[in-house]
Design an enzyme around this catalytic site. Structure first.
Site, PDB file in Angstrom:
ATOM      1  CB  SER A 103      -1.044  -0.252   1.311  1.00  0.00           C
ATOM      2  OG  SER A 103      -1.448   1.215   1.311  1.00  0.00           O
ATOM      3  CB  SER A 104       0.327   4.561  -1.515  1.00  0.00           C
ATOM      4  OG  SER A 104      -0.869   4.623  -1.071  1.00  0.00           O
ATOM      5  CB  CYS A 105      -0.665   3.799   4.115  1.00  0.00           C
ATOM      6  SG  CYS A 105      -0.453   1.939   4.458  1.00  0.00           S
ATOM      7  CE1 TYR A 132      -3.423  -3.043   5.355  1.00  0.00           C
ATOM      8  CE2 TYR A 132      -2.548  -0.923   4.604  1.00  0.00           C
ATOM      9  CZ  TYR A 132      -2.804  -2.237   4.311  1.00  0.00           C
ATOM     10  OH  TYR A 132      -3.207  -2.777   3.156  1.00  0.00           O
ATOM     11  CE  LYS A 136       0.183  -5.131   3.854  1.00  0.00           C
ATOM     12  NZ  LYS A 136      -0.247  -6.377   3.128  1.00  0.00           N
ATOM     13  CG  HIS A 175     -10.116   2.110   1.265  1.00  0.00           C
ATOM     14  ND1 HIS A 175      -9.947   0.918   0.899  1.00  0.00           N
ATOM     15  CD2 HIS A 175      -8.912   2.395   2.029  1.00  0.00           C
ATOM     16  CE1 HIS A 175      -8.836   0.272   1.468  1.00  0.00           C
ATOM     17  NE2 HIS A 175      -8.318   1.289   2.283  1.00  0.00           N
TER      18      HIS A 175
END
Length: 317
Positions: A103-105, A132, A136, A175
């Site tokens: 994920s981009s987070c 989270y 990742k 989301h």
């Protein structure tokens, strides 16, 4: 080649499954009821019995700002266990090719925009989804560590915000794009003349259609090892996957309102958090390899809404 696709019932996994079946590939799948990926022994026995040639890890516990902020322990625990079990047990069963989706987070809250792969671990994460994001990041480092120590070929792709058929339209735990789509749809159905959105509407987000993400995932998976290594760093081998453009949440809301037929007032609850103000991916690494997204945002929103209407009785509640 025999593929094991973990997470085939999710939005991304379902899109990848459609792509693989379109190729005529042999694909192994298991539902959560059939295989709990947080159970180490169960994953070990499954991998040893099935002996897949390639593993695609698209399974994860996911959600929006509200879900991440409400269930942080669930998000970090379940995602760490899924990654550790699938990656290690795949290696133990002799799997040499693996692709895990992140994920981009993973990038710092204040990362320079657009966010490049080398920004990883250069600053503090966004507080609302830090558990989270840490899980990742651990998945990326697991893949890199097995590559370095054991000579495996385990790869990671980091998508931007995804949407499309099969999305989660839960009013609180989804989301932003599907949550807004459901909210505007229900406002039209109920005849309401106003819809309120969390935050100021100023944050900018990038959105990628899930079918583009599926194509990008298999593109990266299919790259020969020499090409993959030539475009990545052994210590930061993940690859961003994005659309290349972003919009404000206010602009996104206006697009969704138009598609759903809502013509009332769009209000903003500024007492609620905005989250990270901008998240745009630097896609140059993947673009240099020869892949770019093809589904525009307006086209993708319309496609997603058609799917939503066709599956109104099946969307996750």
């Amino acid at each position: 080649m025999k593929y094991y696709l973990a997470g085939h019932r999710g939005m991304v996994g379902g899109a990848i499954l459609r792509q693989l079946r379109g190729r005529g590939a042999e694909v192994i799948t298991r539902t959560h009821a059939e295989l709990d990926l947080t159970d180490q022994a169960a994953v070990r026995d499954f991998m040893r019995a099935e002996r897949p040639d390639c593993v695609i890890l698209a399974a994860a516990r996911v959600g929006g700002i509200h879900a991440n902020d409400t269930y942080p322990a669930d998000f970090i625990y379940e995602n760490l266990m899924i990654e550790a079990n699938v990656i290690h047990q795949a290696f133990d069963a002799g799997v040499t090719r693996l692709l895990q989706l992140g994920s981009s987070c993973i990038y710092p809250r204040e990362a320079a925009q657009p966010m490049a792969e080398h920004a990883l671990l250069t600053g503090p994460l966004e507080r609302t989804n830090e558990p989270y994001a840490i899980a990742k990041i651990a998945g990326i480092k697991l893949c890199e560590s097995y590559n370095r120590q054991h000579g495996a070929d385990y790869r990671s792709v980091m998508p931007t915000n995804l949407y499309g058929p099969g999305d989660n339209f839960h009013p609180e735990n989804s989301h932003v794009l599907p949550a807004l789509m459901r909210r505007f749809h229900e406002a039209v159905q109920d005849g309401r003349d106003s819809v309120t959105i969390w935050g100021t509407g100023a944050p900018r987000r990038e959105f990628l259609h899930v079918d583009d993400m599926a194509r990008a995932s298999l593109f990266v998976l299919d790259l020969d090892p020499a090409t993959y290594r030539a475009h990545t760093d052994p210590m930061q081998s993940h690859i961003n996957v994005g659309f290349g453009q972003d919009v404000t949440i206010a602009e996104l809301a206006a697009m969704i309102a138009e598609v759903t037929g809502f013509d009332g007032e769009i209000a903003f609850d500024t007492s609620k958090p905005d989250g990270t103000m901008r998240k745009l991916m630097d896609n140059s690494r993947l673009s240099d390899m020869g892949w770019n997204a093809s589904i525009g945002l307006k086209e993708g929103i319309a496609d997603t809404y058609r799917w939503f209407l066709e599956h109104a009785g099946e969307v996750r509640r």
